[in-house]
Each structure stands twice: as structure tokens, then as C-alpha cells.
Write an enzyme that holds these catalytic residues in place. Structure first.
Site, PDB file in Angstrom:
ATOM      1  N   ASP A 155       2.558 -48.345  -0.634  1.00 38.68           N
ATOM      2  CA  ASP A 155       3.484 -47.288  -0.226  1.00 38.68           C
ATOM      3  C   ASP A 155       4.927 -47.634  -0.600  1.00 38.68           C
ATOM      4  O   ASP A 155       5.853 -46.975  -0.159  1.00 38.68           O
ATOM      5  CB  ASP A 155       3.363 -47.003   1.276  1.00 38.68           C
ATOM      6  CG  ASP A 155       3.894 -48.133   2.149  1.00 38.68           C
ATOM      7  OD1 ASP A 155       4.115 -49.243   1.633  1.00 38.68           O
ATOM      8  OD2 ASP A 155       4.067 -47.899   3.369  1.00 38.68           O
ATOM      9  N   ASP A 184       0.107 -52.511   0.367  1.00 35.47           N
ATOM     10  CA  ASP A 184      -0.560 -51.305   0.867  1.00 35.47           C
ATOM     11  C   ASP A 184      -0.172 -50.066   0.072  1.00 35.47           C
ATOM     12  O   ASP A 184      -0.516 -48.941   0.451  1.00 35.47           O
ATOM     13  CB  ASP A 184      -0.283 -51.102   2.352  1.00 35.47           C
ATOM     14  CG  ASP A 184       1.167 -50.751   2.651  1.00 35.47           C
ATOM     15  OD1 ASP A 184       2.051 -51.254   1.924  1.00 35.47           O
ATOM     16  OD2 ASP A 184       1.430 -50.008   3.606  1.00 35.47           O
ATOM     17  N   ASP A 232       3.745 -52.536  -3.445  1.00 32.85           N
ATOM     18  CA  ASP A 232       3.519 -53.577  -2.449  1.00 32.85           C
ATOM     19  C   ASP A 232       2.039 -53.537  -2.057  1.00 32.85           C
ATOM     20  O   ASP A 232       1.289 -52.669  -2.521  1.00 32.85           O
ATOM     21  CB  ASP A 232       4.460 -53.396  -1.264  1.00 32.85           C
ATOM     22  CG  ASP A 232       4.173 -52.156  -0.444  1.00 32.85           C
ATOM     23  OD1 ASP A 232       3.500 -51.245  -0.956  1.00 32.85           O
ATOM     24  OD2 ASP A 232       4.622 -52.080   0.719  1.00 32.85           O
ATOM     25  N   ARG A 253       3.432 -54.431  14.894  1.00 29.58           N
ATOM     26  CA  ARG A 253       3.339 -55.360  13.770  1.00 29.58           C
ATOM     27  C   ARG A 253       3.623 -56.756  14.309  1.00 29.58           C
ATOM     28  O   ARG A 253       4.623 -56.976  14.985  1.00 29.58           O
ATOM     29  CB  ARG A 253       4.325 -55.018  12.648  1.00 29.58           C
ATOM     30  CG  ARG A 253       4.095 -55.842  11.382  1.00 29.58           C
ATOM     31  CD  ARG A 253       4.951 -55.360  10.226  1.00 29.58           C
ATOM     32  NE  ARG A 253       4.579 -54.014   9.791  1.00 29.58           N
ATOM     33  CZ  ARG A 253       5.092 -53.413   8.719  1.00 29.58           C
ATOM     34  NH1 ARG A 253       6.004 -54.034   7.988  1.00 29.58           N
ATOM     35  NH2 ARG A 253       4.710 -52.201   8.385  1.00 29.58           N
ATOM     36  N   THR A 256      17.893 -44.966   9.675  1.00 25.26           N
ATOM     37  CA  THR A 256      17.083 -45.752   8.761  1.00 25.26           C
ATOM     38  C   THR A 256      15.600 -45.626   9.077  1.00 25.26           C
ATOM     39  O   THR A 256      15.189 -45.745  10.229  1.00 25.26           O
ATOM     40  CB  THR A 256      17.487 -47.237   8.822  1.00 25.26           C
ATOM     41  OG1 THR A 256      18.891 -47.336   8.559  1.00 25.26           O
ATOM     42  CG2 THR A 256      16.714 -48.051   7.803  1.00 25.26           C
ATOM     43  N   SER A 316       1.804 -53.861   5.515  1.00 28.43           N
ATOM     44  CA  SER A 316       2.601 -53.565   4.333  1.00 28.43           C
ATOM     45  C   SER A 316       2.839 -54.829   3.501  1.00 28.43           C
ATOM     46  O   SER A 316       1.904 -55.438   3.006  1.00 28.43           O
ATOM     47  CB  SER A 316       3.906 -52.895   4.756  1.00 28.43           C
ATOM     48  OG  SER A 316       4.576 -52.349   3.659  1.00 28.43           O
ATOM     49  N   HIS A 317       4.099 -55.232   3.360  1.00 23.38           N
ATOM     50  CA  HIS A 317       4.436 -56.384   2.516  1.00 23.38           C
ATOM     51  C   HIS A 317       4.797 -57.619   3.354  1.00 23.38           C
ATOM     52  O   HIS A 317       5.453 -58.529   2.859  1.00 23.38           O
ATOM     53  CB  HIS A 317       5.603 -56.012   1.597  1.00 23.38           C
ATOM     54  CG  HIS A 317       6.742 -55.360   2.334  1.00 23.38           C
ATOM     55  ND1 HIS A 317       6.799 -54.003   2.531  1.00 23.38           N
ATOM     56  CD2 HIS A 317       7.829 -55.875   2.947  1.00 23.38           C
ATOM     57  CE1 HIS A 317       7.894 -53.710   3.226  1.00 23.38           C
ATOM     58  NE2 HIS A 317       8.532 -54.832   3.482  1.00 23.38           N
TER      59      HIS A 317
END
Length: 619
Positions: free
Chosen positions: A532, A530, A528, A278, A603, A374-375
């Protein structure tokens, strides 16, 4: 070496397959090859032969690409134009050019070469979008560095990229020469002595490494002369294949002399981790662009083939969201897997992230790739990887994939034309989404109750892909349709109404709340971009809005899962729930009171998914 820019000077290998596969956009190139015609080049017969091979290679490249023009210059004491840009370069022209090299001039005047080259480029064309490249092949020993630096800056301003191929003395020494030490006589260890004013105003001797003062920003030092053809092939391939946007960015930084930003973009490759890749979309090995996506896909496909049983037949699932470049990144990913021999289960249109891991499990694929950030902000994109169990990868898979990427950084193909029509590519959108929603319907306990509700709610996909999928999902549940935020309903990769497209961020749901207020609606839900991630807010009696935290939503979902399990007569002891270690202890308390199994993980969903799979396997 600090000033060798890896975007040009990388780890070269001899692979000319790019000549057949690269299809650059129709643009005009001017490539000038300047070959040192001095006696130093004649010390080794190999140097002369390879100079000839260089001309043949570059001519072949331009002819096969059917774009661009070639000029050839010989330089030493004087500069001679052996072949102009506007003349065709055929076999006869090549023979004439080669016959005019003598390799007998007494010295090498690079300053004179640069002056002549700038004039020749300027006279050849005045087109603003012309792509200019000069390859200089010499031993690298230059005089008057200050003047050369001024000439290099002038070339940058004219959008001329100069790549200096330095043939180290050990590379061009005569066979069996005993007076050459590969280390002490190397240009890498040559010292440059100059006189500079001291603190007292008197001149002092200053000694520094010659290569540290080398005036050309892009250069490659060759100690093995046999590497010359592959270096040139790679330099040309990268130059011809550069995406226009990323190339323009690099050229702009070069022209402005912004070495700090060039170092940031080009020095350190983007690292592959458990979240995949990313980064911001821009030029350079440290960013996400066509080159880094191809490298990642080549490495991932090689690792999957090596480690997953029957990987080629099981195939890969590939999907993408609506962000800038996601469409082409997904197709480049497919290209790399096809070149490796994989079947490709493809989602050719934009879609939500969950479709990829679902399809990986449903189709028993070897792995999956979802192109999405994603976001993240609009200029970012990402490359999410799912393994054969449908979960994102965890160590040591990431380390193995990263090592394979390093082994396969050389891009083999940039051609995505006709990907969807390859017989090994299957559009799985309809069967997989039908299966997905069929599975989702099993989560509904009372369809009639849902159909009778008078619930009203506002929904926003945050300019992402979620709206049509949320509409179908909620309809399959028997719920009334949502009231959409019209400004945010359609996919828009620029996310124009939000500063940060994360529904959990402060202010991100302001438009949805305002619409709900105007229509006297008490519930707002969101995905968001995408689709998810889920967020929700409820209007309070005093007119304020309560934004549910992730822990609160998790507890609500857990209570519903427990209710579903008990209605299906699943013993509490056979029910397991997990959360990450950064979550609240609410789920742990519920487990202690209600009697189901609980565990916390590191996490990330990858850890929770893999933990749940392990628990399922244990029964």
C-alpha cells in the site's frame, strides 16, 4: 497493586463456555490443587462448600479437555496428599477426597506445603515439556517470607506456575459476624512488623503493608467468596489457552525474576487508536498476540453491530499479509465476528492491504480488518480497521471501539478449525480482485501508447506480497513486465536482505539499484511489504540515483489526475485534491494555478479519505 500480574489476575467473570470451545494442543498438564484445611476456612460454611466446588470445577475441566492429571493436597499443620497425579479422578475418587477434609487444623504451614509440593511435582514426571500449575487456596497469611521466596524461585526453575488464591478474612467470615471490618481486617490493610538494623547498628522496628511483602508473584485477593469459582475457571482457561511461544516467554521472565519486563508486557493493555493496533508480537496485554487479537475483534464486532445499520447482514471483510502469525490472527478475527452473528467476506490467502478497503466499499460491508504491520520490523504485526466507507477510522470511532474492547476482553473462543467451511464465510478473492483490476484499468488513458513503450524497469516488493498483484496491474495497463529483484520477490516474513522493510528508508533499494545498474536499466519502483506504499528512483546522467520523495511522487500523480479529468471533460472547479498538512505546498500551488479545489488535512490517509468522501457528498 504492583505485583498482581494481569495476565493471571484480570477482571474475572463467570463464564465457563471455554470448557466447550477451547481446544489446546495435545500437551500434558499436571495441576495441583492445595486447599487450606485449617479452622479459619471453617468459619464460613460457604468456604467449605466452595472448596468442594473448586475441586469439581477443575476435575471437569481436565476431563473435558482430555489432557493432564490432577493432584489434590490438604495442608495446615501437616501436608496430606489426598489424590496423586497418576490416579484417575472419577466420582468415587472425588467423594473420597472430599470426605478427608476436616477444616479443623490449628495452623497453616505454607513453607511445609511448598516443600511437599516441589517433591510431588518432581516425583510425578521428569518430562521437559510438562506444563505444571499449582493453585493454592487459603487466607494468605504466611510465615517465613524469606524461605517462601526461595521456594517460589525453586518452583520457577522447575517451570511450575503457582497461583495463590487469597480468601480475604471478610470473604470467609461467618455470616452475620460483627467482629470483622471489611476494610481494617482485610489482608490488603494488614501490617507486617519486622526488626531491621538501623544506621547506628541497633535494631529498629519496620512497619509495611503485608501484601507488599507477599512472597508469591501471582496472586488474587478475593473479598467476595462467591467469586472463587469464576476466578479459578478464568485462571485455568488462560493457562490452558496460552500460546506455547508466549507462555514460554512469560515463564522465562518469571524464572529469571525479570519483574520490570513482566510489568512492561502485562500491566498496561495495548491501546486501540485510529490506526487500529500495531505492536511487537510477544506475550502480554501490551503486545499483539492471539489474546489481544481476540479481544479487539470481539470489541470491534460488538461496536459495529451497535452502530452500523444492518451490520450482521452486511458483514465484515477480513484479509491478511504474510507476516508471522497473520494467518491465525485473521482466522481468530473471523471467529469472533462469526460468534457475533456476522457474515464474513474472507481473503483466505495472503494479499495486499488495498484489497480490504476496496472490498468494504464494493460489498457495502459494515467494516473491514486487515492483519498487517505494513513496513514495520519483522517482529511486529498490526490490526488495521476500515469503516463502512472504506476509510480507516477517525475519532470518535476509535474511542467507541476501544470502550467496547474493554467490555469484551474475556475471550469467548480460540477455535479456528474449519473457519473457511462455515456457511457464513465467503471467499471473495476472485470476484474482488477481478473488480479491483477492472477499476484500475479505467486509469489508463492510452493503452496503445503503453504497449508501444520500450521502458525497462526493476521492481521489488521488499519480501512482501506485492509481486503477483503488481505484475497483473502493470500487465492490465499494457506495460512490459518488470525485472524483479529475485532475492526479494517472494514473500518472506523475516525480510532477510533489509534491516527495515520500508522502501523509503536509506539503503532499502540498494539491491534493486544494483540489479538495474547491471542491466543498464534507469528506473526502479517498489512497494512496501503489504503493497500500500509506493517508491521510485531514477538513474541520473552521472550514474547516481535520484530517490523521489513522497511530495515529488504526489505532484506527478496529481498532474496525471488533472490530465485525466480534463480528458474526461470534468470542469476544473469540480475536481478536488487533498494532502496532509505535513506535505509540501506543491499541490496547493498547482490548485491555485490550475483552478481545482484543494484542501489539506491532518496527517494520515484516514483524514484524507474522509475529507474526499465529504467533498463528494457535497457534489
Amino acid at each position: 497493586m504492583k505485583r498482581i500480574i494481569p495476565y493471571i489476575a484480570s477482571d474475572y467473570r463467570k463464564d465457563k463456555i471455554w470448557l466447550r470451545r477451547t481446544k489446546p494442543a495435545r500437551r500434558e498438564y499436571h495441576v495441583m490443587v492445595a486447599v487450606d484445611n485449617s479452622k479459619s476456612m471453617a468459619q464460613s460454611p460457604q468456604a467449605v462448600e466452595l472448596a468442594y466446588e473448586t475441586l469439581a470445577l477443575i476435575t471437569t475441566a481436565l476431563n473435558q479437555l482430555e489432557v493432564g492429571q490432577l493432584a489434590v493436597v490438604a495442608f495446615g499443620e501437616h501436608v496430606r496428599l489426598l489424590h496423586p497425579f497418576d490416579a484417575s479422578f472419577d466420582a468415587d475418587a472425588g467423594a473420597r477426597v472430599l470426605s478427608r477434609f476436616s477444616f479443623a487444623e490449628d495452623k497453616t504451614d505454607v513453607v511445609q506445603l511448598m516443600d511437599a509440593s516441589l517433591r510431588l511435582f518432581e516425583a510425578a514426571s521428569s518430562q521437559a515439556d510438562l506444563w505444571r500449575l499449582q493453585l493454592v487456596i487459603s487466607d494468605g497469611m504466611c510465615q517465613d517470607h524469606a524461605q517462601l521466596l526461595r521456594q517460589v524461585r525453586a518452583a520457577m526453575e522447575q517451570r511450575i506456575m503457582i497461583v495463590f488464591i487469597v480468601l480475604d478474612r471478610s470473604a470467609i467470615a461467618a455470616p452475620g459476624a460483627t467482629d470483622i471490618d471489611p476494610e481494617t481486617d482485610s489482608i490488603m490493610n494488614t501490617k507486617r512488623v519486622s526488626f531491621v538494623p538501623g544506621a547506628d547498628g541497633k535494631l529498629e522496628i519496620k512497619t509495611e503493608r503485608y501484601i507488599d511483602t507477599f512472597p508469591f508473584k501471582y496472586y488474587v485477593v478475593l473479598r467476595d467468596i462467591h467469586g472463587l469459582p469464576s476466578v479459578l475457571a478464568e485462571t485455568l482457561r488462560q493457562y490452558f489457552s496460552l500460546d506455547p511461544k508466549t507462555r514460554a516467554q512469560i515463564e522465562g521472565l518469571v524464572a529469571s525474576g525479570n519483574e520490570e519486563q513482566l510489568e512492561l508486557l502485562l500491566r498496561t493493555p495495548i491501546e486501540f487508536g485510529t490506526a487500529g493496533l500495531r505492536a511487537r508480537m510477544e506475550a502480554g496485554y501490551s503486545r499483539l498476540n492471539q489474546l489481544t487479537v481476540i479481544s479487539a475483534s470481539q470489541g470491534l464486532s460488538a461496536y459495529a453491530e451497535r452502530t452500523v445499520p444492518h451490520a450482521l447482514e452486511r458483514g465484515v471483510v477480513i484479509g491478511h499479509d504474510h507476516r508471522h502469525n497473520s494467518h491465525v490472527f485473521a482466522r481468530l478475527t473471523a471467529r469472533a465476528f462469526l460468534d457475533r452473528g456476522f457474515r464474513v467476506h474472507f481473503f483466505p490467502q495472503i494479499g495486499p492491504t488495498p484489497q480490504v478497503p476496496f472490498a468494504v466499499k464494493q460489498l457495502k460491508a459494515a467494516c473491514g480488518v486487515m492483519i498487517t504491520a505494513s513496513h514495520n520490523p519483522k517482529n511486529d504485526n498490526g490490526y488495521k480497521v476500515y469503516w463502512e466507507n472504506g476509510a480507516q477510522i477517525k475519532p470518535p470511532l476509535d474511542e467507541g471501539i476501544a470502550a467496547c474492547i474493554e467490555e469484551h476482553r474475556e475471550p469467548r473462543s480460540w477455535d479456528v478449525e474449519g473457519i473457511e467451511h462455515d456457511e457464513r464465510v465467503e471467499d471473495v478473492t476472485v470476484p474482488m480482485m477481478d473488480a479491483y483490476f477492472a477499476e484500475a484499468q479505467k486509469l489508463v488513458q492510452d493503452v496503445e501508447l503503453n504497449q508501444s513503450t520500450l521502458l525497462q524497469y526493476v521492481y521489488t516488493p521488499m519480501h512482501g506480497v506485492g509481486a503477483p498483484f503488481a505484475a497483473r496491474m502493470l500487465s492490465s495497463f499494457g506495460l512490459p513486465p518488470f525485472v524483479a529483484v529475485p532475492e526479494q520477490e517472494q514473500p518472506d516474513p523475516d525480510f532477510p536482505t533489509v534491516s527495515f522493510p520500508n522502501p523509503e528508508e536509506k539503503g532499502a533499494l540498494d539491491m534493486a539499484k544494483s540489479l538495474a545498474d547491471a542491466q543498464n536499466i534507469g528506473l526502479v519502483i517498489a512497494n512496501d511489504p503489504d503493497a500500500d506504499r509506493f517508491a521510485a528512483a531514477e538513474k541520473q546522467r552521472d550514474g547516481s540515483w535520484l530517490m523521489f520523495t513522497g511530495d515529488q511522487l504526489g505532484a506527478i500523480f496529481a498532474a496525471y489526475v488533472l490530465e485525466m479529468a480534463r480528458s474526461a471533460r470534468v470542469p476544473d472547479a469540480k475536481l478536488a485534491m487533498v494532502n496532509s498538512t505535513v506535505s509540501s505546498r506543491m499541490l496547493e500551488t498547482m490548485a491555485r494555478v490550475e483552478g481545482f479545489y484543494y484542501a489539506d488535512t491532518l496527517t494520515g490517509f484516514k483524514w484524507m479519505a474522509n475529507e474526499l468522501e465529504a467533498l463528494q457528498n457535497q457534489g
